[in-house]
Design a protein around this motif. Structure first.
Motif, PDB file in Angstrom:
ATOM      1  N   HIS A 104     -53.154  -2.831 -34.510  1.00 14.83           N
ATOM      2  CA  HIS A 104     -52.505  -1.761 -33.744  1.00 14.83           C
ATOM      3  C   HIS A 104     -51.494  -2.365 -32.782  1.00 14.83           C
ATOM      4  O   HIS A 104     -51.622  -3.527 -32.417  1.00 14.83           O
ATOM      5  CB  HIS A 104     -53.543  -0.966 -32.959  1.00 14.83           C
ATOM      6  N   PRO A 105     -50.531  -1.531 -32.304  1.00 13.69           N
ATOM      7  CA  PRO A 105     -50.161  -0.228 -32.844  1.00 13.69           C
ATOM      8  C   PRO A 105     -49.807  -0.353 -34.327  1.00 13.69           C
ATOM      9  O   PRO A 105     -49.302  -1.391 -34.756  1.00 13.69           O
ATOM     10  CB  PRO A 105     -48.943   0.166 -32.003  1.00 13.69           C
ATOM     11  N   ASN A 106     -50.044   0.713 -35.072  1.00  8.79           N
ATOM     12  CA  ASN A 106     -49.850   0.623 -36.519  1.00  8.79           C
ATOM     13  C   ASN A 106     -48.674   1.476 -36.975  1.00  8.79           C
ATOM     14  O   ASN A 106     -48.232   2.402 -36.286  1.00  8.79           O
ATOM     15  CB  ASN A 106     -51.105   1.031 -37.273  1.00  8.79           C
ATOM     16  N   VAL A 107     -48.158   1.130 -38.131  1.00  9.69           N
ATOM     17  CA  VAL A 107     -47.010   1.833 -38.700  1.00  9.69           C
ATOM     18  C   VAL A 107     -47.333   3.319 -38.827  1.00  9.69           C
ATOM     19  O   VAL A 107     -48.421   3.705 -39.266  1.00  9.69           O
ATOM     20  CB  VAL A 107     -46.635   1.229 -40.062  1.00  9.69           C
ATOM     21  N   PHE A 108     -46.377   4.156 -38.440  1.00  5.46           N
ATOM     22  CA  PHE A 108     -46.562   5.601 -38.440  1.00  5.46           C
ATOM     23  C   PHE A 108     -45.484   6.313 -39.249  1.00  5.46           C
ATOM     24  O   PHE A 108     -45.622   7.486 -39.571  1.00  5.46           O
ATOM     25  CB  PHE A 108     -46.548   6.110 -36.989  1.00  5.46           C
ATOM     26  N   SER A 109     -44.424   5.624 -39.590  1.00  4.12           N
ATOM     27  CA  SER A 109     -43.333   6.232 -40.357  1.00  4.12           C
ATOM     28  C   SER A 109     -43.525   5.968 -41.843  1.00  4.12           C
ATOM     29  O   SER A 109     -44.197   5.018 -42.255  1.00  4.12           O
ATOM     30  CB  SER A 109     -41.984   5.685 -39.893  1.00  4.12           C
ATOM     31  N   ASP A 110     -42.920   6.808 -42.646  1.00  2.00           N
ATOM     32  CA  ASP A 110     -43.059   6.738 -44.098  1.00  2.00           C
ATOM     33  C   ASP A 110     -42.029   5.777 -44.700  1.00  2.00           C
ATOM     34  O   ASP A 110     -41.188   5.229 -43.988  1.00  2.00           O
ATOM     35  CB  ASP A 110     -42.901   8.135 -44.692  1.00  2.00           C
ATOM     36  N   VAL A 111     -42.112   5.607 -46.011  1.00  2.00           N
ATOM     37  CA  VAL A 111     -41.219   4.646 -46.664  1.00  2.00           C
ATOM     38  C   VAL A 111     -39.753   5.030 -46.496  1.00  2.00           C
ATOM     39  O   VAL A 111     -38.879   4.163 -46.530  1.00  2.00           O
ATOM     40  CB  VAL A 111     -41.565   4.494 -48.158  1.00  2.00           C
ATOM     41  N   ASP A 112     -39.495   6.323 -46.293  1.00  2.00           N
ATOM     42  CA  ASP A 112     -38.109   6.757 -46.089  1.00  2.00           C
ATOM     43  C   ASP A 112     -37.713   6.761 -44.620  1.00  2.00           C
ATOM     44  O   ASP A 112     -36.610   7.195 -44.266  1.00  2.00           O
ATOM     45  CB  ASP A 112     -37.885   8.148 -46.690  1.00  2.00           C
ATOM     46  N   GLY A 113     -38.606   6.294 -43.738  1.00  2.00           N
ATOM     47  CA  GLY A 113     -38.306   6.217 -42.317  1.00  2.00           C
ATOM     48  C   GLY A 113     -38.658   7.454 -41.522  1.00  2.00           C
ATOM     49  O   GLY A 113     -38.517   7.464 -40.297  1.00  2.00           O
ATOM     50  N   GLU A 114     -39.133   8.517 -42.173  1.00  2.00           N
ATOM     51  CA  GLU A 114     -39.466   9.739 -41.450  1.00  2.00           C
ATOM     52  C   GLU A 114     -40.810   9.610 -40.738  1.00  2.00           C
ATOM     53  O   GLU A 114     -41.716   8.929 -41.214  1.00  2.00           O
ATOM     54  CB  GLU A 114     -39.495  10.939 -42.400  1.00  2.00           C
ATOM     55  N   TYR A 115     -40.924  10.302 -39.613  1.00  4.92           N
ATOM     56  CA  TYR A 115     -42.190  10.357 -38.890  1.00  4.92           C
ATOM     57  C   TYR A 115     -42.239  11.632 -38.066  1.00  4.92           C
ATOM     58  O   TYR A 115     -41.206  12.254 -37.790  1.00  4.92           O
ATOM     59  CB  TYR A 115     -42.374   9.134 -37.986  1.00  4.92           C
ATOM     60  N   ARG A 116     -43.425  12.049 -37.692  1.00  8.63           N
ATOM     61  CA  ARG A 116     -43.614  13.226 -36.862  1.00  8.63           C
ATOM     62  C   ARG A 116     -43.597  12.804 -35.398  1.00  8.63           C
ATOM     63  O   ARG A 116     -44.355  11.938 -34.977  1.00  8.63           O
ATOM     64  CB  ARG A 116     -44.954  13.877 -37.190  1.00  8.63           C
ATOM     65  N   GLY A 117     -42.707  13.414 -34.616  1.00  4.98           N
ATOM     66  CA  GLY A 117     -42.559  13.047 -33.225  1.00  4.98           C
ATOM     67  C   GLY A 117     -43.502  13.785 -32.308  1.00  4.98           C
ATOM     68  O   GLY A 117     -44.222  14.714 -32.719  1.00  4.98           O
TER      69      GLY A 117
END
Length: 808
Positions: free
Chosen positions: A364-377
């Motif tokens: 941690h902190p761990n990856v939170f974004s997807d392979v396309d770079g998107e993430y929920r803010g």
């Protein structure tokens, strides 16, 4: 016990376990051959079961470095709405109710994440799993003799006859379930059963595509402690694909079971105490023909959408990928990450403890974004990383990790540190400008005290993480430190989860301390945390070239002196609560009144940036050393490290972790060397209880890594390192800014004392290393011995630096 002993005490093994053991032995031969030619593979030294008892709260499941997917068992003590530990796994609880896709390592509250438990069962689904209150029907026992955990790879043979194998990629994973012949072969998807419940959940079966997909909406971290966190703030989506057709399906919601159904909806809700509601929840199951052989499942997750979960799975585990290939990639990834530090010497047990501590530091902190770079803010909108940011990170236990974990991560991987800093700034921008001190996925939980984002960013920048929007982040932090908000003046969430970034900031600005009565967990502790944050903000001011703010915030860092009462006791002064009118309330050093998870006797030392000023306030260095001696020892001379009473150190929790290094500042570094080594020898071991307390997302493990290397980042926001002594005869730290080589030919558990030290061939008599060493590297050579050298490093002129406020 060690992993090797666990296997030798297993007794007769199943044929599957014999195959597993044979494969492990073969892998060990290959690893040994590689070690002979290419140095050892550090992942082979890791024991993920370390910390799984004694309150360490680690999990043993499959995960990549900083992995989004953390696939690990959910143990049960027979209470369906209470997890066995905050990580889902407790070593002495040998019953499993599912294998969840997400976990936190080492957290202290009742649980978090644990999303989408998947459970293989060998009996008909005739009653709702949500009403199995005692986990008597749809859970299974296991033995540690039938369990294997290595980085990225977890396997267990359940007492119901199912053999389970899990492997992890970054945002996806692969499982193999081998069901016994002659019994039903059912796989439950407990969609609603996150560790602390859910407000919504859904699951859908597509027989034609051989998939199960769905989502769960949860949050509620520490929600049982305050209404402020009894709500949801993230949704996890999953898509699971199978290599075998389903011969039957079913679904349930609350008490109702629907055989043949393919859709389920409904969360558990949160009861009046903040826990999942008994009897509520939903999920689906799929059935297989056990005569057709093992069932293989590929699963992808996302916090954005089902489409992104599919895309993550397709990108990371494309069709045709084998379980062995997923394992091998995870093993390679862990060897790359752990291999940034190569050690030689020590015992096998010491090497296992070291590499396991490093392993836990890199979760941690761990990856939170997807392979396309998107993430929920934090605004619950979809964002995409841009510019130089490679990934968005989540799960930031700020009060813990600002002390040494973020420094270690950034020191080894400056780009990861930079992305963590940018991630925190992104969260703040999406959260009305507030930097939350304990963030979980796409929500803030406000847990603990202080404003740890400031020292976190200053730490990252000091240790080489420069690739983030420093000026934007700095401006945001300055505003948060100077302009009170409605949340700063709110009691919501207090004590443990006060919602303000700077609770009672108005008092800080007016009184220059946080008073006994405030909107903070504890006035005295909040004062010390704010002083640390302002010192770090002073360091960041220097980094951006703002000399006026550098002086301004350094002066504010000196506000700790306003709570130092030199007449607190007949034996000496203490930091203590102070009323808003300037008067001092009744006081005992053993009390935790005004403090957070520790006593006044612990917190009096928490001025790491101005220790010379603290020692002067105490009456001089001799007085301070005598107090430290009493702090670390019982009256009869025995070490007092944990559970020794409130007047002594508690080196199983963060407020005490900096204290063994204080002797370096007082001209007696041999006592730092002795104390740190005694802690390392006594409290850390290759066993499930081998971490002395909550690992807190890797903070405590990072303390061990630094200590075993022989130095520590004592001063928040500074890359200066105070010196102890190395445990290993040689260590090489490979890092982009310049490698560090540490040689200590006489290193051992019983030789903690420094007799001489050279840096790049030149003698060093000071017990600290300047920031340029951490940033640019160098070659250290220690001469160690078993008896104290009271002369080395004893000249106070050579003591580590202190940063008094301008007027002091």
């Amino acid at each position: 016990m060690s992993k090797a002993k666990a296997w030798t005490q297993a007794g007769p093994m199943s044929s599957w376990l014999r195959r597993l053991a044979w494969g492990s032995a073969l892998f060990g031969v290959v690893a040994c051959a590689a070690a002979a030619t290419n140095a050892s593979a550090p992942a082979d030294a890791v024991n993920p079961l370390i910390g799984s008892s004694n309150g360490g709260n680690t999990y043993p499941g499959a995960v990549m470095p900083f992995g989004m997917l953390q696939w690990s068992p959910e143990n049960t003590r027979g209470h369906h709405t209470r997890t066995a530990s905050p990580s889902g796994y407790q070593y002495d609880t040998t019953r499993i109710r599912g294998f969840s896709l997400t976990h936190l390592s080492g957290a202290g509250c009742a649980g978090a994440s644990g999303d989408i438990p998947v459970m293989p069962v060998t009996l008909p689904v005739t009653a709702s799993p949500s009403t199995d209150d005692g986990d008597t029907r749809y859970a299974a026992n296991f033995s540690h003799a039938d369990e294997r955990a290595v980085p990225g790879d977890y396997r267990v043979a359940l007492a119901n006859g199912v053999q389970v194998e899990l492997a992890a990629a970054m945002r996806s994973g692969m499982a193999r379930f081998e069901f016994p012949a002659g019994k039903p072969a059912n796989l439950l998807f407990r969609a609603s059963d996150s560790e602390v419940g859910s407000s919504a959940a859904s699951a859908r079966i597509d027989r034609a595509q051989r998939t199960v997909s769905g989502s769960v909406t949860s949050g509620n971290f520490c929600g049982y402690l305050s209404k402020a966190d009894q709500h949801s703030y993230y949704t996890l989506y999953f898509v699971a694909r199978f290599d075998r057709p389903f011969i039957a399906t079913g679904a349930w919601q609350d008490a109702m079971v629907h055989k043949g159904s393919r859709v389920a909806h409904g969360g558990t809700g949160y009861d009046a105490k903040g826990f999942p509601t008994v009897g509520k929840g939903s999920g689906v199951w799929v059935s297989f023909d056990p005569r057709k052989g093992p069932v293989q499942m590929h699963v992808g997750i996302s916090y954005v959408s089902l489409a992104n979960a599919r895309a993550n799975l397709d990108a990371e585990i494309p069709a045709g990928t084998t379980l062995a290939q997923v394992r091998a990639k995870a093993h390679q990834a862990w060897n790359r990450a752990l291999g940034r530090i190569r050690i030689q010497g020590g015992t096998p047990g010491q090497r296992t403890v070291f590499y396991t501590a490093l392993y836990h530091s890199l979760l941690h902190p761990n990856v939170f974004s997807d392979v396309d770079g998107e993430y929920r803010g934090f605004d619950q909108k979809v964002h995409r990383v841009h510019g130089g940011q490679h990934a968005q990170y989540a799960n930031f236990s700020g009060w813990d990790v600002y002390r040494s974990q973020l420094q270690l991560v950034t020191w080894l991987m400056p780009k990861v540190g930079s992305d963590i800093a940018q991630s925190l700034y992104n969260q703040a921008r999406q959260n009305h400008g507030e930097w939350d001190r304990w963030t979980h996925n796409s929500g803030g939980t406000h847990v603990m005290s202080g404003d740890p984002a400031v020292p976190a960013l200053a730490d990252i920048y000091a240790f080489g993480g420069h690739h983030f929007d420093l000026r934007g982040a700095y401006a945001s932090l300055v505003r948060a430190a100077t302009v009170p908000t409605a949340n700063d003046e709110s009691n919501a969430g207090c004590n443990v989860e006060c919602v303000g970034e700077r609770p009672s900031l108005d008092q800080w600005l007016k009184l220059h301390y946080i008073a006994t009565q405030s909107h903070a967990w504890g006035g005295a502790a909040e004062t010390l945390e704010d002083a640390t944050a302002d010192f770090a903000l002073s360091e960041l001011s220097a980094d951006v070239g703002n000399a006026a703010n550098q002086r301004r915030f350094l002066a504010r860092a000196g506000y700790w002196r306003n709570l130092y009462n030199p007449k607190a006791t007949a034996d000496g002064g203490y930091i203590q609560n102070r009323n808003a009118d300037g008067s001092w309330p009744a006081f005992k050093p053993s009390s935790d009144d005004g403090f957070v998870e520790a006593s006044a006797a612990v917190y009096v030392w928490m001025v790491p940036f101005d220790l010379h000023g603290l020692f002067d306030a105490m009456g001089g260095y001799g007085t301070a050393v005598a107090r430290l001696d009493r702090f670390f020892h019982h009256a009869d001379g025995r070490w007092a490290f944990t559970n020794a009473g409130p007047l002594h150190a508690e080196l199983n929790n963060e407020p005490s972790v900096e204290t063994p290094w204080l002797y370096d500042f007082a001209g007696q570094p041999y006592k730092t060397q002795a104390t740190v080594r005694a802690v390392v020898n006594a409290l850390w071991k290759d066993a499930p209880d081998g971490i002395p307390g909550n690992d807190d997302l890797g903070e405590m493990s990072s303390w061990y890594v630094w200590s075993a290397l022989g130095f520590y980042p004592e001063i928040p926001g500074s890359a200066d390192l105070v010196v102890g002594s190395p445990l290993f005869s040689q260590a090489e730290i490979r890092r982009p800014g310049g490698d560090v080589v540490i040689e200590a030919p006489g290193a051992s558990a019983g030789t903690p004392y420094v007799h001489a030290l050279q840096l790049d061939g030149k003698a060093v008599d000071q017990p600290w290393l300047p920031a340029k060493f951490a940033v640019h590297g160098g070659h250290l050579r220690f001469t160690l011995q078993a008896t104290p050298d009271k002369a080395w490093g004893s000249n106070l002129k050579d003591a580590p630096p202190s940063y008094p406020p301008p007027h002091a």
